[in-house]
Design a protein around this motif. Structure first.
Motif, PDB file in Angstrom:
ATOM      1  N   LEU A  58     -44.173 -11.948 -15.930  1.00 10.41           N
ATOM      2  CA  LEU A  58     -44.461 -13.349 -15.600  1.00 10.41           C
ATOM      3  C   LEU A  58     -43.243 -14.231 -15.882  1.00 10.41           C
ATOM      4  CD1 LEU A  58     -48.094 -13.857 -16.956  1.00 10.41           C
ATOM      5  CD2 LEU A  58     -47.362 -13.764 -14.578  1.00 10.41           C
ATOM      6  N   GLU A  59     -42.559 -13.963 -17.006  1.00  8.60           N
ATOM      7  CA  GLU A  59     -41.385 -14.765 -17.349  1.00  8.60           C
ATOM      8  C   GLU A  59     -40.275 -14.564 -16.315  1.00  8.60           C
ATOM      9  OE1 GLU A  59     -40.486 -13.519 -21.292  1.00  8.60           O
ATOM     10  OE2 GLU A  59     -42.033 -14.786 -22.171  1.00  8.60           O
ATOM     11  N   TRP A  60     -40.157 -13.322 -15.831  1.00  3.71           N
ATOM     12  CA  TRP A  60     -39.081 -13.011 -14.892  1.00  3.71           C
ATOM     13  C   TRP A  60     -39.411 -13.541 -13.506  1.00  3.71           C
ATOM     14  CZ3 TRP A  60     -39.926  -9.019 -11.055  1.00  3.71           C
ATOM     15  CH2 TRP A  60     -38.802  -8.787 -10.245  1.00  3.71           C
ATOM     16  N   ARG A  61     -40.662 -13.354 -13.062  1.00  5.62           N
ATOM     17  CA  ARG A  61     -41.025 -13.677 -11.694  1.00  5.62           C
ATOM     18  C   ARG A  61     -41.336 -15.167 -11.521  1.00  5.62           C
ATOM     19  NH1 ARG A  61     -41.697 -14.730  -7.453  1.00  5.62           N
ATOM     20  NH2 ARG A  61     -42.742 -13.831  -5.656  1.00  5.62           N
ATOM     21  N   TYR A  62     -41.979 -15.761 -12.514  1.00  3.90           N
ATOM     22  CA  TYR A  62     -42.443 -17.137 -12.355  1.00  3.90           C
ATOM     23  C   TYR A  62     -41.845 -18.046 -13.421  1.00  3.90           C
ATOM     24  CZ  TYR A  62     -45.797 -14.745  -9.417  1.00  3.90           C
ATOM     25  OH  TYR A  62     -46.364 -13.963  -8.457  1.00  3.90           O
ATOM     26  N   ALA A  63     -40.580 -17.799 -13.754  1.00  2.00           N
ATOM     27  CA  ALA A  63     -39.954 -18.556 -14.840  1.00  2.00           C
ATOM     28  C   ALA A  63     -40.126 -20.060 -14.657  1.00  2.00           C
ATOM     29  CB  ALA A  63     -38.471 -18.214 -14.924  1.00  2.00           C
ATOM     30  N   GLY A  64     -39.994 -20.519 -13.405  1.00  2.68           N
ATOM     31  CA  GLY A  64     -40.076 -21.961 -13.154  1.00  2.68           C
ATOM     32  C   GLY A  64     -41.462 -22.527 -13.377  1.00  2.68           C
ATOM     33  N   SER A  65     -42.500 -21.712 -13.137  1.00  5.36           N
ATOM     34  CA  SER A  65     -43.855 -22.254 -13.252  1.00  5.36           C
ATOM     35  C   SER A  65     -44.488 -21.949 -14.597  1.00  5.36           C
ATOM     36  CB  SER A  65     -44.741 -21.760 -12.108  1.00  5.36           C
ATOM     37  OG  SER A  65     -44.241 -20.592 -11.543  1.00  5.36           O
ATOM     38  N   ILE A  66     -43.696 -21.454 -15.544  1.00  6.80           N
ATOM     39  CA  ILE A  66     -44.166 -21.319 -16.917  1.00  6.80           C
ATOM     40  C   ILE A  66     -43.263 -22.218 -17.748  1.00  6.80           C
ATOM     41  CG2 ILE A  66     -44.444 -19.774 -18.869  1.00  6.80           C
ATOM     42  CD1 ILE A  66     -44.797 -17.513 -16.832  1.00  6.80           C
ATOM     43  N   ALA A  67     -43.859 -23.129 -18.472  1.00  5.72           N
ATOM     44  CA  ALA A  67     -43.037 -24.043 -19.267  1.00  5.72           C
ATOM     45  C   ALA A  67     -42.276 -23.245 -20.306  1.00  5.72           C
ATOM     46  CB  ALA A  67     -43.914 -25.095 -19.930  1.00  5.72           C
ATOM     47  N   SER A  68     -41.742 -23.872 -21.309  1.00  8.44           N
ATOM     48  CA  SER A  68     -40.907 -23.138 -22.249  1.00  8.44           C
ATOM     49  C   SER A  68     -41.708 -22.030 -22.902  1.00  8.44           C
ATOM     50  CB  SER A  68     -40.364 -24.076 -23.312  1.00  8.44           C
ATOM     51  OG  SER A  68     -41.182 -24.028 -24.438  1.00  8.44           O
TER      52      SER A  68
ATOM     53  N   THR B  95     -54.559 -29.323  -9.412  1.00  6.54           N
ATOM     54  CA  THR B  95     -54.000 -29.102 -10.752  1.00  6.54           C
ATOM     55  C   THR B  95     -53.991 -27.624 -11.129  1.00  6.54           C
ATOM     56  OG1 THR B  95     -54.900 -31.249 -11.343  1.00  6.54           O
ATOM     57  CG2 THR B  95     -54.140 -29.861 -13.128  1.00  6.54           C
ATOM     58  N   VAL B  96     -55.147 -26.968 -11.021  1.00  7.44           N
ATOM     59  CA  VAL B  96     -55.226 -25.578 -11.471  1.00  7.44           C
ATOM     60  C   VAL B  96     -54.262 -24.673 -10.692  1.00  7.44           C
ATOM     61  CG1 VAL B  96     -56.739 -23.580 -11.693  1.00  7.44           C
ATOM     62  CG2 VAL B  96     -57.536 -25.821 -12.439  1.00  7.44           C
ATOM     63  N   PRO B  97     -54.185 -24.778  -9.349  1.00  8.37           N
ATOM     64  CA  PRO B  97     -53.181 -23.946  -8.651  1.00  8.37           C
ATOM     65  C   PRO B  97     -51.752 -24.245  -9.098  1.00  8.37           C
ATOM     66  CG  PRO B  97     -54.756 -24.824  -7.073  1.00  8.37           C
ATOM     67  CD  PRO B  97     -55.053 -25.489  -8.384  1.00  8.37           C
ATOM     68  N   ASN B  98     -51.475 -25.479  -9.469  1.00  7.61           N
ATOM     69  CA  ASN B  98     -50.127 -25.820  -9.936  1.00  7.61           C
ATOM     70  C   ASN B  98     -49.764 -25.133 -11.236  1.00  7.61           C
ATOM     71  OD1 ASN B  98     -49.110 -27.414  -7.948  1.00  7.61           O
ATOM     72  ND2 ASN B  98     -49.727 -29.350  -8.865  1.00  7.61           N
ATOM     73  N   VAL B  99     -50.763 -24.849 -12.061  1.00  7.56           N
ATOM     74  CA  VAL B  99     -50.460 -24.291 -13.389  1.00  7.56           C
ATOM     75  C   VAL B  99     -50.951 -22.862 -13.542  1.00  7.56           C
ATOM     76  CG1 VAL B  99     -50.533 -26.572 -14.465  1.00  7.56           C
ATOM     77  CG2 VAL B  99     -52.593 -25.184 -14.452  1.00  7.56           C
ATOM     78  N   LYS B 100     -51.303 -22.187 -12.433  1.00 10.53           N
ATOM     79  CA  LYS B 100     -52.015 -20.913 -12.590  1.00 10.53           C
ATOM     80  C   LYS B 100     -51.226 -19.863 -13.359  1.00 10.53           C
ATOM     81  CE  LYS B 100     -50.925 -19.091  -8.001  1.00 10.53           C
ATOM     82  NZ  LYS B 100     -50.753 -20.020  -6.892  1.00 10.53           N
ATOM     83  N   TRP B 101     -49.893 -19.802 -13.174  1.00 11.70           N
ATOM     84  CA  TRP B 101     -49.132 -18.749 -13.863  1.00 11.70           C
ATOM     85  C   TRP B 101     -49.027 -19.047 -15.352  1.00 11.70           C
ATOM     86  CZ3 TRP B 101     -49.547 -14.740 -11.262  1.00 11.70           C
ATOM     87  CH2 TRP B 101     -49.463 -14.763  -9.870  1.00 11.70           C
ATOM     88  N   ALA B 102     -48.866 -20.332 -15.673  1.00 14.17           N
ATOM     89  CA  ALA B 102     -48.841 -20.697 -17.096  1.00 14.17           C
ATOM     90  C   ALA B 102     -50.197 -20.427 -17.734  1.00 14.17           C
ATOM     91  CB  ALA B 102     -48.459 -22.165 -17.253  1.00 14.17           C
TER      92      ALA B 102
ATOM     93  N   PRO C  31     -62.472 -17.469 -22.686  1.00  7.93           N
ATOM     94  CA  PRO C  31     -62.945 -18.572 -21.834  1.00  7.93           C
ATOM     95  C   PRO C  31     -63.115 -19.889 -22.594  1.00  7.93           C
ATOM     96  CG  PRO C  31     -64.242 -16.607 -21.435  1.00  7.93           C
ATOM     97  CD  PRO C  31     -63.375 -16.313 -22.623  1.00  7.93           C
ATOM     98  N   LEU C  32     -63.602 -19.814 -23.842  1.00  6.08           N
ATOM     99  CA  LEU C  32     -63.754 -21.053 -24.622  1.00  6.08           C
ATOM    100  C   LEU C  32     -62.415 -21.769 -24.777  1.00  6.08           C
ATOM    101  CD1 LEU C  32     -66.155 -20.153 -27.591  1.00  6.08           C
ATOM    102  CD2 LEU C  32     -66.555 -21.804 -25.768  1.00  6.08           C
ATOM    103  N   ASN C  33     -61.388 -21.002 -25.165  1.00 11.57           N
ATOM    104  CA  ASN C  33     -60.081 -21.630 -25.367  1.00 11.57           C
ATOM    105  C   ASN C  33     -59.427 -22.016 -24.047  1.00 11.57           C
ATOM    106  OD1 ASN C  33     -60.021 -21.798 -28.108  1.00 11.57           O
ATOM    107  ND2 ASN C  33     -59.011 -19.830 -28.413  1.00 11.57           N
ATOM    108  N   MET C  34     -59.831 -21.346 -22.957  1.00  9.76           N
ATOM    109  CA  MET C  34     -59.288 -21.704 -21.659  1.00  9.76           C
ATOM    110  C   MET C  34     -59.820 -23.075 -21.234  1.00  9.76           C
ATOM    111  SD  MET C  34     -59.136 -19.275 -18.368  1.00  9.76           S
ATOM    112  CE  MET C  34     -60.297 -19.879 -17.192  1.00  9.76           C
TER     113      MET C  34
ATOM    114  N   PRO D  19     -46.927 -28.759 -21.917  1.00  7.57           N
ATOM    115  CA  PRO D  19     -45.575 -29.144 -21.485  1.00  7.57           C
ATOM    116  C   PRO D  19     -45.383 -29.030 -19.979  1.00  7.57           C
ATOM    117  CG  PRO D  19     -45.530 -27.218 -22.949  1.00  7.57           C
ATOM    118  CD  PRO D  19     -46.939 -27.635 -22.847  1.00  7.57           C
ATOM    119  N   LEU D  20     -45.977 -27.986 -19.386  1.00 10.05           N
ATOM    120  CA  LEU D  20     -45.819 -27.799 -17.948  1.00 10.05           C
ATOM    121  C   LEU D  20     -46.462 -28.954 -17.174  1.00 10.05           C
ATOM    122  CD1 LEU D  20     -44.916 -25.981 -15.613  1.00 10.05           C
ATOM    123  CD2 LEU D  20     -47.180 -24.941 -15.662  1.00 10.05           C
ATOM    124  N   MET D  21     -47.702 -29.317 -17.553  1.00 12.52           N
ATOM    125  CA  MET D  21     -48.393 -30.384 -16.835  1.00 12.52           C
ATOM    126  C   MET D  21     -47.727 -31.733 -17.087  1.00 12.52           C
ATOM    127  SD  MET D  21     -52.332 -29.026 -17.045  1.00 12.52           S
ATOM    128  CE  MET D  21     -53.147 -30.542 -16.637  1.00 12.52           C
TER     129      MET D  21
END
Lengths: 278, 297
Positions: free
Chosen positions: B283-293, B206-213, B89-92, B178-180
């Motif tokens: 996650l990489e396979w299902r949400y490839a677009g919503s996880i940055a590099s 913002t948070v829903p936009n980046v949830k998978w990343a 949680p701290l790093n989150m 990178p994603l944001m």
């Protein structure tokens, strides 16, 4: 924009988010590393060099840097091969293998360490195969090398893999229509754009391998002057309350980290400018 | 795309791969390269992993289970879970704050800040641990002051947490930044013109936009937090039943030649690594677009 520190924005929360980021960064990273640098400054350059010239320290630093270099090199070559095979060819189990490349990232280093030690020990699965040829792997520098290749591998694969995916087939087709053989196409058209990525992977792998502790100490044998790595010597010095010794070795390692970071940033800037990717 | 066209022209996907004909190697070379890669990965990845489980179950299921009856083993597991529950949680929170500042605003020194955030990746864990000892240890800069105040950091939980936070510091931030940056600020600005207050924009846009990343970063951060060895080894002092995390307990058992116990504990950590890899791949396979590099880590 003049002298303004920040471009105006309608969004709120700049002060809070940047303030917290800087506070947290300082508290966790900058102040502790600052304490190390402060301690090192107290020793002075002469003091650090005097400690580095101690034969046991020199031997440990040579072992760490030399084997990390060799391991990063081997990992880079096999990493390129692995990335190429995973991206270009289709074969059963490819996706599983692709996921497995990240295993050294995910597997705790101590677990990797005892597993490699058991595997390459004279009575282990691989160690017992090498034993009849008079090759000892575990508890020698060769064992350290194996462990470092293990930790370095994902860096080497993952930095070139996306670049291989980005190569445009038109270029290869153009080379082929112009009469280049496959080997020549690969050497002159395919490989050159991969080079900055390979170098980045090499530097990342080297930086990681130099500092690696957990996966190495179990297989290393930890014999002073032979198979003792620099991070272990830091811990030994610390346990002997030799804070100056530990600080000096750590400072040299930290310096290498900074250099590695600098090289990576330069490489990325170069790739952006000349090749259009980061 | 060109590969697709080529395949269509040839009347269906090329069994040799996405790119066939002049842009691939002869079948023999291909098989040879695949063979070398398979042998190499088998030696370096598959066999070590298999060793952990084979050694753990060498004495049978009963011995394996007995390894976890030891109160020191249980306290190591508990400590590792506690540390991860504090560190992640701290790093989150840090990752979200840093990504908000870096991705949504333009300011001087931004690239330096991003470089500094990545710094812990290239610092040896042992050096990181030493830095905390030099700061908070008995001989450290803040040591005398801490001793007067009766606060223990080194050789106790706060030191282990700090060292673990250090080594896992960039994991979440570098997934989010990178994603944001790619997503820009238009969604947030739209919410702003509709009258939403800052916190609502952050939590609902913002948070829903980046949830998978975010989940991806949390996963990697957690795996490293539970498995960290070098940094924690320096600050923990190896006090059995008190400051021993799971990886340190593995080391102690191994050095006592209790191989079954060491590998049993290691098998839990290896299981965690396998679950992490499985979820990560999903996650990489299902949400490839919503996880940055996901590359170049």
């Amino acid at each position: 924009m003049g002298f303004r520190l920040k471009r105006p924005s309608a969004l709120p929360g700049f002060g809070l988010s940047l303030g917290y980021t800087l506070f947290y960064l300082s508290a966790i990273v900058l102040i502790p590393l600052g304490a190390l640098v402060f301690r090192a400054a107290g020793l002075g350059l002469g003091g650090i060099l005097a400690i580095a010239r101690d034969p046991r320290v020199t031997a440990a630093l040579t072992t760490s840097f030399g084997l990390a270099f060799a391991a990063a090199l081997v990992a880079s070559l096999f990493g390129l091969l692995t990335a190429w095979v995973l991206t270009r060819y289709r074969f059963p189990g490819r996706r599983l293998l692709d996921a497995a490349v990240d295993l050294p990232f995910a597997l705790p280093t101590a677990v990797a360490g005892i597993a490699l030690a058991a595997l390459y020990a004279p009575n282990g699965w691989i160690g017992s195969l090498a034993e009849p040829f008079g090759i000892r792997i575990a508890f020698t520098p060769l064992g350290i090398f194996i462990a470092l290749v293990f930790v370095a591998l994902p860096f080497a694969v993952r930095t070139v893999q996306p670049l291989i995916g980005e190569i445009e087939a038109e270029l290869e087709e153009a080379a082929a229509t112009l009469g280049a053989g496959r080997a020549r196409t690969v050497l002159t058209v395919v490989l050159p754009p991969l080079l900055p990525g390979m170098l980045t992977g090499f530097v990342l792998a080297f930086a990681r391998a130099v500092g690696e502790y957990g996966s190495v100490i179990f297989i290393a044998g930890n014999l002073p002057f032979v198979s003792e790595i620099a991070p272990l010597l830091v811990i030994i010095k610390l346990e002997e309350y030799d804070y100056a010794g530990a600080t000096a070795i750590a400072t040299i390692m930290l310096l290498i980290s900074f250099l590695a970071l600098l090289v990576i940033n330069l490489l990325e800037a170069y790739a952006r400018r000349h090749l259009g990717h980061a | 795309m060109p590969a697709g066209i080529l395949a269509t022209l040839k009347g269906g996907p090329d069994p040799a791969g996405p790119i066939g004909g002049v842009t691939s190697e002869p079948a023999l070379v291909r098989r040879l390269l695949i063979g070398i890669a398979l042998v190499f990965l088998a030696f370096f990845l598959v066999l070590p992993l298999a060793t952990v489980f084979v050694e753990a179950f060498r004495g049978g299921l009963r011995t394996y289970r007995a390894a976890f009856q030891d109160p020191d083993a249980l306290s190591a597991i508990w400590l590792t879970l506690t540390v991860a529950a504090i560190v992640v949680p701290l790093n989150m929170v840090f990752g979200l704050a840093a990504a908000w500042a870096v991705a949504k605003f333009d300011f001087r020194g931004k690239s330096l800040l991003v470089t500094l955030i990545d710094l812990p990746f290239s610092v040896s864990p042992v050096v990181a641990g030493l830095a905390f000892v030099l700061l908070f240890g008995a001989q450290g800069l803040a040591g005398p002051w801490l001793a007067d105040a009766g606060i223990r950091i080194i050789f106790s939980l706060p030191g282990i947490v700090l060292a673990t936070v250090f080594v896992t510091f960039p994991f979440i931030a570098r997934e989010l930044i990178p994603l944001m940056q790619d997503q820009g600020t238009s969604d947030e600005e739209a919410a702003l013109t509709l009258g939403a207050p800052g916190w609502r924009i952050f939590l609902r846009v913002t948070v829903p936009n980046v949830k998978w990343a975010l989940l991806y970063g949390v996963l990697l951060c957690n795996a490293r937090a539970m498995g960290e060895f070098g940094a924690v080894a320096v600050v923990s002092g190896h006090i059995r039943g008190l400051t021993n995390t799971m990886p340190l307990h593995v080391e102690i058992l191994y050095n006592e030649y209790n191989l079954v116990g060491a590998f049993a504990m290691a098998s839990l950590l290896a299981g965690l690594a396998l679950v992490t890899l499985a979820v990560k791949s999903f996650l990489e396979w299902r949400y490839a677009g919503s996880i940055a590099s996901a590359s170049a880590r």
